[in-house]
Write a protein that holds these residues in place. Structure first.
Motif, mmCIF file in Angstrom:
data_model
loop_
_atom_site.group_PDB
_atom_site.id
_atom_site.type_symbol
_atom_site.label_atom_id
_atom_site.label_comp_id
_atom_site.label_asym_id
_atom_site.label_seq_id
_atom_site.Cartn_x
_atom_site.Cartn_y
_atom_site.Cartn_z
ATOM 1 N N ASP A 144 6.123 -53.616 13.331
ATOM 2 C CA ASP A 144 5.159 -53.698 14.437
ATOM 3 C C ASP A 144 3.779 -54.040 13.891
ATOM 4 O O ASP A 144 3.587 -54.193 12.694
ATOM 5 N N THR A 145 2.802 -54.155 14.812
ATOM 6 C CA THR A 145 1.406 -54.428 14.425
ATOM 7 C C THR A 145 0.500 -53.300 14.891
ATOM 8 O O THR A 145 -0.581 -53.531 15.426
ATOM 9 N N ALA A 146 0.971 -52.089 14.700
ATOM 10 C CA ALA A 146 0.172 -50.923 15.063
ATOM 11 C C ALA A 146 -1.067 -50.850 14.182
ATOM 12 O O ALA A 146 -1.111 -51.454 13.096
ATOM 13 N N PRO A 147 -2.089 -50.124 14.644
ATOM 14 C CA PRO A 147 -3.311 -50.002 13.829
ATOM 15 C C PRO A 147 -3.040 -49.525 12.410
ATOM 16 O O PRO A 147 -3.684 -49.983 11.458
ATOM 17 N N LEU A 148 -2.060 -48.612 12.240
ATOM 18 C CA LEU A 148 -1.748 -48.127 10.899
ATOM 19 C C LEU A 148 -1.198 -49.261 10.033
ATOM 20 O O LEU A 148 -1.537 -49.380 8.855
ATOM 21 N N THR A 149 -0.371 -50.122 10.634
ATOM 22 C CA THR A 149 0.191 -51.262 9.901
ATOM 23 C C THR A 149 -0.913 -52.215 9.456
ATOM 24 O O THR A 149 -0.928 -52.683 8.308
ATOM 25 N N VAL A 150 -1.831 -52.516 10.377
ATOM 26 C CA VAL A 150 -2.950 -53.394 10.031
ATOM 27 C C VAL A 150 -3.773 -52.793 8.893
ATOM 28 O O VAL A 150 -4.166 -53.489 7.949
ATOM 29 N N GLY A 151 -4.017 -51.479 8.973
ATOM 30 C CA GLY A 151 -4.789 -50.818 7.919
ATOM 31 C C GLY A 151 -4.115 -50.891 6.567
ATOM 32 O O GLY A 151 -4.759 -51.148 5.546
ATOM 33 N N THR A 175 -1.398 -63.680 8.982
ATOM 34 C CA THR A 175 0.067 -63.672 8.950
ATOM 35 C C THR A 175 0.629 -62.570 9.831
ATOM 36 O O THR A 175 1.616 -62.768 10.559
ATOM 37 N N LEU A 176 0.008 -61.410 9.809
ATOM 38 C CA LEU A 176 0.498 -60.268 10.581
ATOM 39 C C LEU A 176 0.289 -60.447 12.076
ATOM 40 O O LEU A 176 1.182 -60.158 12.878
ATOM 41 N N ILE A 177 -0.892 -60.957 12.467
ATOM 42 C CA ILE A 177 -1.237 -61.009 13.888
ATOM 43 C C ILE A 177 -0.906 -62.366 14.507
ATOM 44 O O ILE A 177 -0.204 -62.455 15.520
ATOM 45 N N ILE A 178 -1.376 -63.455 13.885
ATOM 46 C CA ILE A 178 -1.120 -64.785 14.449
ATOM 47 C C ILE A 178 0.308 -65.232 14.160
ATOM 48 O O ILE A 178 1.003 -65.785 15.021
#
Length: 348
Positions: A90-97, A126-129
């Protein structure tokens, strides 16, 4: 018409940013025009001009090095995002961090050099787009590499020659050095002397100027690689490099002079005593500092520095014959003369 052409050429040579802008614009336009012919590039065509811009902002050798570093940083950052996405899904805030933390650490990897900062950007993209897909890493890195190849080709056809910025940086360093030496001379006779710590704290401009000078000269030297036009200016670059080296040596000698006149020194044979310069010796030292500063200001390609060098030499000779009150004070005076003499000899 001829004089206007000469002025235009001088303007072009002294402002290399114009040539840089033209090269970047041509490379980006060509990369954008040709990217449509690359299969599968229709979803992310904007990375091609992005790579072209990276490759045209440096010397020819630097454009190759920095392009490879940028693509490497993109692959490293993208791979980090892809692996983390495989684990979390997923792209949860924890993953982004987590992705940002890991990619920022990876950005300091030595092989990525100055372009390591692109690793966190590529990771987030890469993670978001790209939704953490491996295909996005290939498209991002591959199209950036393609655009960089176009930029490198433009640099091969019209290689940059950053001689004017190097010459400007050397001139600025010389001016700052002369100004500080002249100011120190003024303080010797007009004001209460600051402490050595206060002097260094209030006069950090010379350190910045020297760092910028070394960087500018290094880039000019790097421009010789694969640059036939630069080879025609090899003699001018050699003289500029010699002057930059000389200014570095003079800066160290001036630092030695400031230490001698601003720091209280222990008297030889008397640990409790302190050597300070009497008012009678401060004025001739100040005059000598001014003469050496004048010689520094006068030094330039084609300038006649003989009168300034002769005046400074006479002032130092007179100071050398000064008879101080005490032996340890005479040692300080002689040390000042020696440092200023060596600074003067650098440009004699």
């Amino acid at each position: 018409m001829h004089s206007a052409r000469i002025r235009l050429l001088d303007l072009w040579a002294s402002h290399p940013r114009f040539a840089l802008a033209l090269r970047a614009a041509c490379a980006a336009a060509i990369a954008w025009s040709l990217v449509r012919f690359i299969p599968g590039a229709q979803d992310y065509p904007y990375y091609a001009p992005f790579g072209a811009i990276i490759a045209t902002t440096s010397t020819l050798a630097g454009s190759v090095r920095e392009s490879m570093q940028a693509v490497g940083a993109i692959v490293v950052g993208g791979t980090i995002a892809w692996l983390v996405d495989l684990v979390t899904g997923d792209t949860a805030p924890l993953t982004v961090g987590i992705v940002v933390a890991l990619s920022v650490c990876a950005a300091g990897w030595r092989p990525l050099g100055v372009m390591g900062g692109w690793a966190p950007t590529a990771a987030v993209f890469t993670l978001i787009i790209g939704h953490g897909e491996a295909f996005f890493i290939g498209a991002y890195g591959g199209l950036t590499l393609y655009g960089a190849a176009v930029g490198i080709l433009i640099n091969v056809m019209a290689p940059p020659l950053p001689l004017a910025p190097a010459r400007s940086a050397v001139g600025h360093t010389r001016h700052v050095l002369a100004s500080q030496l002249r100011e120190l001379g003024d303080l010797m006779v007009a004001y209460e002397l600051p402490t050595l710590e206060q002097w260094h704290r209030d006069h950090s401009e010379l350190r910045r100027a020297r760092a910028q000078m070394r960087d500018a000269v290094l880039r000019a030297q790097e421009s010789l690689t694969g640059n036939a036009r630069a080879r025609r200016h090899r003699q001018a670059l050699r003289k500029l490099t010699e002057e930059a080296d000389a200014l570095d040596r003079v800066a160290l000698l001036v630092a030695d002079v400031s230490d001698l006149v601003l720091r209280s020194h222990g008297a030889p044979g008397d640990p409790t005593g302190q050597t300070t310069l009497a008012d009678s010796v401060r004025e001739p030292i100040a005059r000598a500092m001014h003469r050496v500063a004048d010689a520094l200001d006068a030094y330039a390609d084609g300038a006649d520095t003989d009168p300034d060098l002769k005046a400074a030499d006479e002032e130092l000779t007179e100071l050398l014959h000064f008879q101080a009150r005490e032996t340890h004070e005479q040692l300080v005076v002689n040390s000042v003369v020696l440092s200023l003499r060596r600074a003067l000899d650098t440009f004699a």
